[in-house]
Design a protein around this motif. Structure first.
Motif, PDB file in Angstrom:
ATOM      1  N   ASP A   1       0.831  -1.205   0.000  1.00 38.88           N
ATOM      2  CA  ASP A   1       0.000   0.000   0.000  1.00 38.88           C
ATOM      3  C   ASP A   1       0.871   1.262   0.000  1.00 38.88           C
ATOM      4  O   ASP A   1       2.083   1.206  -0.244  1.00 38.88           O
ATOM      5  N   GLN A   2       0.258   2.403   0.285  1.00 36.48           N
ATOM      6  CA  GLN A   2       0.943   3.688   0.166  1.00 36.48           C
ATOM      7  C   GLN A   2       1.599   4.157   1.471  1.00 36.48           C
ATOM      8  O   GLN A   2       2.060   5.288   1.542  1.00 36.48           O
ATOM      9  N   SER A   3       1.626   3.305   2.494  1.00 37.18           N
ATOM     10  CA  SER A   3       2.161   3.713   3.799  1.00 37.18           C
ATOM     11  C   SER A   3       3.681   3.880   3.752  1.00 37.18           C
ATOM     12  O   SER A   3       4.366   3.357   2.868  1.00 37.18           O
TER      13      SER A   3
ATOM     14  N   ASP B   1       5.477  -0.113 -10.391  1.00 39.77           N
ATOM     15  CA  ASP B   1       4.140   0.424 -10.135  1.00 39.77           C
ATOM     16  C   ASP B   1       3.107  -0.303 -10.977  1.00 39.77           C
ATOM     17  O   ASP B   1       3.299  -0.532 -12.176  1.00 39.77           O
ATOM     18  N   TRP B   2       1.998  -0.626 -10.350  1.00 40.43           N
ATOM     19  CA  TRP B   2       0.853  -1.240 -11.019  1.00 40.43           C
ATOM     20  C   TRP B   2      -0.240  -0.180 -11.122  1.00 40.43           C
ATOM     21  O   TRP B   2      -0.784   0.265 -10.121  1.00 40.43           O
TER      22      TRP B   2
ATOM     23  N   VAL C   1       2.424  -0.490  -5.495  1.00 41.28           N
ATOM     24  CA  VAL C   1       3.744  -1.082  -5.697  1.00 41.28           C
ATOM     25  C   VAL C   1       3.621  -2.595  -5.631  1.00 41.28           C
ATOM     26  O   VAL C   1       2.997  -3.147  -4.720  1.00 41.28           O
ATOM     27  N   ILE C   2       4.219  -3.270  -6.601  1.00 34.91           N
ATOM     28  CA  ILE C   2       4.181  -4.727  -6.662  1.00 34.91           C
ATOM     29  C   ILE C   2       5.579  -5.276  -6.901  1.00 34.91           C
ATOM     30  O   ILE C   2       6.485  -4.563  -7.336  1.00 34.91           O
ATOM     31  N   GLY C   3       5.752  -6.554  -6.634  1.00 39.63           N
ATOM     32  CA  GLY C   3       6.992  -7.226  -6.982  1.00 39.63           C
ATOM     33  C   GLY C   3       6.994  -7.550  -8.465  1.00 39.63           C
ATOM     34  O   GLY C   3       5.952  -7.794  -9.061  1.00 39.63           O
TER      35      GLY C   3
ATOM     36  N   ALA D   1       1.705  -6.112   4.838  1.00 41.58           N
ATOM     37  CA  ALA D   1       3.092  -6.559   4.752  1.00 41.58           C
ATOM     38  C   ALA D   1       3.990  -5.756   5.684  1.00 41.58           C
ATOM     39  O   ALA D   1       4.915  -6.298   6.306  1.00 41.58           O
ATOM     40  N   GLN D   2       3.720  -4.453   5.789  1.00 43.94           N
ATOM     41  CA  GLN D   2       4.557  -3.628   6.665  1.00 43.94           C
ATOM     42  C   GLN D   2       4.389  -3.982   8.141  1.00 43.94           C
ATOM     43  O   GLN D   2       5.309  -3.799   8.938  1.00 43.94           O
TER      44      GLN D   2
END
Length: 314
Positions: A62-64, A80-81, A90-92, A292-293
């Motif tokens: 996310d944008q955090s 970037d997606w 943001v993606i892998g 994830a963070q």
């Protein structure tokens, strides 16, 4: 003997092991799976002779600020997606699992190793696995909270405290259609629908383009009710609902598969970064939150605690 063993090679385990290694502490990651990353996962399959992929776990960062920190550490493995509504995530790349793989580069990792029991004895910890026994001075668990009890026992202090965290299942459908299939959106989220999340996977940078591919998550309540139901029935129901949502002809379906994440969603986190008892620590996204963070923070906070413990024992 291993100095520090981290059981679970998801985002928390990787974060912890990275921080310990950076401080000069020998550490080994152990995971029962064939690969690392936990729910930061990618499914690969072949359809009509073409290799295709699905990000069937975590969909994006996310944008955090915490997520941006993770992305910066994985530079070269992220992109970037663009979602078609002026926003991006943001993606892998070329898949979500590429992100944890980049973060875990250089770590000592043992895969396909099932940890069955762990016990503390005479100042060290004994780990019994399906490949035999080993010992470690300190052990960190970064596995889902409900998986702690079979290893440590129902009455262990860590297990008792971890039981207050609530995790929910998530049924995930992966489908591939031909390119003539309608695609009315890139993503759709509806918290009240049976299909709460629908995403067109092939619109992500680096993904296979041979088919129109979709990843669909079912509502947690419905997932909980159907996690142990015959998978063919569940898949058929979700495929029907997806075709309705897309306005797609079911005969255009080229592939469908189902993944059941039994502990896929954190509904009620523990409310602290980790648990500690003696030379054992436990943490993960179930401690801090569903993103994830949150998993990353738990792992780095555990590493700080371990380093503090090691320093005090000198």
């Amino acid at each position: 003997m291993i100095d520090v063993a981290v059981i679970g090679a998801g985002m928390s385990g990787i974060a912890c092991a990275r921080a310990l290694r950076a401080a000069g502490v020998p550490v080994r990651l152990i995971d029962k799976s064939r690969g690392i990353g936990g729910r930061m996962a990618t499914r690969r399959t072949t359809v009509a002779g073409q290799s295709i992929t699905f990000d069937h776990g975590v969909q994006y960062l996310d944008q955090s600020e915490g997520a941006k920190t993770i992305a910066a550490l994985a530079k070269g493995a992220v992109d970037d997606w663009h979602l078609g509504d002026g926003t991006s995530r943001v993606i892998g790349v070329p898949s979500m699992v590429a992100l944890p793989q980049a973060l875990a580069h250089g770590l000592d990792i043992t895969l396909n190793r099932h940890v069955m029991t762990v016990g503390e004895c005479s100042g060290f910890c004994e780990i019994e696995t399906d490949a035999g026994k080993t010992t470690a001075s300190h052990i960190i668990f970064t596995i889902p909270a409900p998986q702690l009890a079979p290893i440590l026992g129902d009455t262990h202090a860590i297990v008792q405290k971890a039981s207050t965290a609530v995790l929910r299942p998530c049924l995930t459908l992966m489908t591939a259609f031909d390119h003539n299939t309608p695609a009315p959106f890139v993503t759709r989220r509806d918290a009240n629908a049976l299909l709460t999340w629908i995403a067109r996977n092939d619109t992500k940078p680096g993904r296979s383009k041979e088919f129109q591919t979709w990843v669909t998550h079912a509502h947690p309540d419905w997932s909980a009710s159907n996690i142990d139901v015959n998978r063919s029935e569940v898949k058929s129901r979700m495929v029907g609902l997806l075709c309705t949502a897309l306005g797609a002809d079911p005969t255009k379906l080229c592939y469908a598969s189902l993944q059941g994440w039994r502990y896929g969603l954190v509904e009620k986190p523990l409310g602290q970064s980790f648990l500690k008892h003696g030379m054992l620590w436990a943490g993960g996204d179930w401690c801090c939150g569903p993103k994830a963070q949150h998993a990353w923070k738990s792992g780095t906070d555990i590493a700080t605690s371990v380093l503090r413990t090691l320093k005090s024992s000198l």
